[in-house]
Design a protein around this motif. Structure first.
Motif, mmCIF file in Angstrom:
data_model
loop_
_atom_site.group_PDB
_atom_site.id
_atom_site.type_symbol
_atom_site.label_atom_id
_atom_site.label_comp_id
_atom_site.label_asym_id
_atom_site.label_seq_id
_atom_site.Cartn_x
_atom_site.Cartn_y
_atom_site.Cartn_z
ATOM 1 N N LYS A 114 59.982 32.923 13.572
ATOM 2 C CA LYS A 114 61.296 33.054 12.942
ATOM 3 C C LYS A 114 62.203 31.866 13.288
ATOM 4 N N ARG A 115 62.104 31.409 14.541
ATOM 5 C CA ARG A 115 62.928 30.305 15.033
ATOM 6 C C ARG A 115 62.184 29.646 16.201
ATOM 7 N N PRO A 116 62.530 28.408 16.580
ATOM 8 C CA PRO A 116 61.868 27.763 17.727
ATOM 9 C C PRO A 116 62.310 28.411 19.034
ATOM 10 N N ARG A 117 61.347 28.768 19.925
ATOM 11 C CA ARG A 117 61.683 29.519 21.131
ATOM 12 C C ARG A 117 60.975 28.946 22.365
ATOM 13 N N ILE A 118 61.639 29.115 23.505
ATOM 14 C CA ILE A 118 61.013 28.814 24.787
ATOM 15 C C ILE A 118 60.956 30.106 25.594
ATOM 16 N N ASP A 119 60.270 30.058 26.734
ATOM 17 C CA ASP A 119 60.220 31.220 27.620
ATOM 18 C C ASP A 119 60.298 30.747 29.066
ATOM 19 N N PHE A 120 60.229 31.680 29.993
ATOM 20 C CA PHE A 120 60.391 31.329 31.401
ATOM 21 C C PHE A 120 59.225 30.481 31.909
ATOM 22 N N GLU A 121 58.057 30.689 31.351
ATOM 23 C CA GLU A 121 56.905 29.895 31.764
ATOM 24 C C GLU A 121 57.160 28.410 31.510
ATOM 25 N N LEU A 122 57.729 28.084 30.369
ATOM 26 C CA LEU A 122 58.058 26.692 30.070
ATOM 27 C C LEU A 122 59.158 26.178 30.983
ATOM 28 N N LEU A 123 60.160 27.016 31.247
ATOM 29 C CA LEU A 123 61.241 26.600 32.152
ATOM 30 C C LEU A 123 60.684 26.240 33.528
ATOM 31 N N GLU A 124 59.706 26.976 33.986
ATOM 32 C CA GLU A 124 59.134 26.722 35.309
ATOM 33 C C GLU A 124 58.448 25.356 35.377
ATOM 34 N N THR A 125 58.060 24.816 34.237
ATOM 35 C CA THR A 125 57.425 23.498 34.193
ATOM 36 C C THR A 125 58.449 22.385 34.000
ATOM 37 N N TYR A 126 59.483 22.649 33.212
ATOM 38 C CA TYR A 126 60.400 21.585 32.796
ATOM 39 C C TYR A 126 61.855 21.831 33.208
ATOM 40 N N TYR A 127 62.088 22.383 34.376
ATOM 41 C CA TYR A 127 63.453 22.717 34.807
ATOM 42 C C TYR A 127 64.171 21.554 35.487
ATOM 43 N N ASP A 128 63.405 20.615 36.049
ATOM 44 C CA ASP A 128 64.012 19.567 36.868
ATOM 45 C C ASP A 128 64.971 18.704 36.043
ATOM 46 N N GLY A 129 66.156 18.462 36.589
ATOM 47 C CA GLY A 129 67.145 17.631 35.904
ATOM 48 C C GLY A 129 67.957 18.374 34.873
ATOM 49 N N LEU A 130 67.813 19.687 34.816
ATOM 50 C CA LEU A 130 68.535 20.486 33.831
ATOM 51 C C LEU A 130 69.528 21.426 34.511
ATOM 52 N N ILE A 131 70.640 21.664 33.859
ATOM 53 C CA ILE A 131 71.641 22.636 34.289
ATOM 54 C C ILE A 131 71.632 23.763 33.273
ATOM 55 N N CYS A 132 71.507 24.985 33.752
ATOM 56 C CA CYS A 132 71.347 26.149 32.878
ATOM 57 C C CYS A 132 72.631 26.959 32.824
ATOM 58 N N LEU A 133 73.100 27.258 31.615
ATOM 59 C CA LEU A 133 74.229 28.154 31.366
ATOM 60 C C LEU A 133 73.704 29.362 30.593
ATOM 61 N N THR A 134 74.310 30.511 30.806
ATOM 62 C CA THR A 134 73.735 31.752 30.269
ATOM 63 C C THR A 134 73.985 31.986 28.784
ATOM 64 N N GLY A 135 74.824 31.174 28.127
ATOM 65 C CA GLY A 135 74.849 31.197 26.669
ATOM 66 C C GLY A 135 75.858 32.102 25.998
ATOM 67 N N GLY A 136 76.773 32.723 26.731
ATOM 68 C CA GLY A 136 77.799 33.545 26.088
ATOM 69 C C GLY A 136 77.270 34.876 25.584
ATOM 70 N N LEU A 137 77.977 35.448 24.599
ATOM 71 C CA LEU A 137 77.652 36.796 24.113
ATOM 72 C C LEU A 137 76.239 36.900 23.551
ATOM 73 N N GLY A 138 75.701 35.797 23.038
ATOM 74 C CA GLY A 138 74.350 35.819 22.497
ATOM 75 C C GLY A 138 73.279 35.561 23.534
ATOM 76 N N GLY A 139 73.696 35.333 24.781
ATOM 77 C CA GLY A 139 72.757 34.976 25.830
ATOM 78 C C GLY A 139 72.008 36.163 26.410
ATOM 79 N N VAL A 140 70.985 35.849 27.186
ATOM 80 C CA VAL A 140 70.126 36.874 27.771
ATOM 81 C C VAL A 140 70.936 37.822 28.656
ATOM 82 N N VAL A 141 71.729 37.272 29.566
ATOM 83 C CA VAL A 141 72.457 38.082 30.534
ATOM 84 C C VAL A 141 73.490 38.969 29.849
#
Length: 294
Positions: A114-141
């Protein structure tokens, strides 16, 4: 240029296709008028606006903060789930930008449903150098909390803190004039105390001026997308944001601290030569060739 205490780290431009109305020149021009010396782009699902954004920011004396509003699969990117969650990632440096592009490419080549998606498995590989924000009302949290899934929200936050560290993961506070915003702010502040996760204020705009709300919803509905509630999704000034979040000045200041840490250096000539109408994957791969060598 005087330094403002607030820098907007979550903005949708017209490159959030059929959802956002703001043009890049209009956003940067408004940032200049607000005396912002930095600005982020975090379009949903793609980095196609980055070449124009980078060039216009540099020419206007604004530091470009490069991000992406990823669609996140809370189970697996290979699962055919219709659930839609957002997660914002900002490139802190060139390594982070390279990883942002790696995630973006895999969201199309591995996680597309339906749309391009990532998951936690990918984050565990490519997290270095990134700052994560939870995304507002549409976010996971936020979506977990609103669905009364507090344990799931806590678990997700703890996983992100373990991966990114407490200086690279932030609970995102937004106020677009909705009752739901106020409910989420209260819950997120409580979650922050319980988990130790820091908070940051962001705008989450889809249009530059309040008067553009109706036109933005016309665009969204014409392409089968849900309208935005109210008229509060405009690009707010530092003064307005500081007033809205006067009870959490540390979360306002966090936006400035994050902005100060972000610095992505691209080859301006190569960046400006990327055709604006190329497909998303092509632009991702061309941007990989724009990263300046250390």
């Amino acid at each position: 240029m005087s330094r403002t205490s607030y820098i907007d780290l979550h903005i949708h431009s017209e490159y959030t296709q059929n959802n956002g109305l703001s043009t890049v020149p209009a956003l940067v021009e408004r940032a200049v008028s607000y005396n912002m010396d930095a600005l982020a782009i975090t379009d949903s699902g793609n980095v196609s606006g980055v070449p124009e954004f980078y060039e216009v920011c540099i020419r206007s004396g604004i530091k470009p903060i490069i991000g992406l509003g990823f669609y996140f699969a809370d189970d697996s990117r290979f699962a055919q789930s219709t659930q839609k969650y957002h997660l914002v990632l900002l490139a802190e440096n060139n390594i982070g930008f390279m990883h942002l592009l790696e995630l973006a490419e895999r969201s199309f080549t591995q996680g597309f449903y339906k749309r391009p998606r990532i998951d936690f498995e990918l984050l565990e590989t490519y997290y270095d150098g990134l700052i994560c924000l939870t995304g507002g009302l549409g976010g996971v949290v936020d979506k977990y909390l609103y669905a009364n899934k507090k344990n799931d929200a806590v678990c997700f936050v703890q996983k992100c803190l373990s991966l990114f560290g407490d200086d690279h993961f932030f609970l995102e506070l937004q106020d677009n004039g909705l009752k739901k915003n106020q409910e989420m702010i209260a819950q997120l502040l409580k979650l922050s105390k319980e988990t130790g996760a820091k908070c940051v204020v962001s705008g989450g705009s889809f249009y530059v001026d309040r008067k553009d709300a109706f036109k933005c919803n016309q665009l969204r509905q014409a392409h089968g997308n849900n309208p935005l509630d109210g008229d509060g999704y405009y690009f707010k000034s530092p003064e307005e944001m500081s007033s809205l979040f006067s009870m959490v000045p540390h979360a306002v200041q966090a936006s400035r601290a994050i902005a100060d840490r972000c610095a992505v250096l691209l080859n301006m000539d190569k960046c400006s030569q990327i055709p604006r109408k190329d497909d998303d994957l092509s632009i991702i791969r061309q941007l990989q060739g724009c990263i300046m060598k250390a």
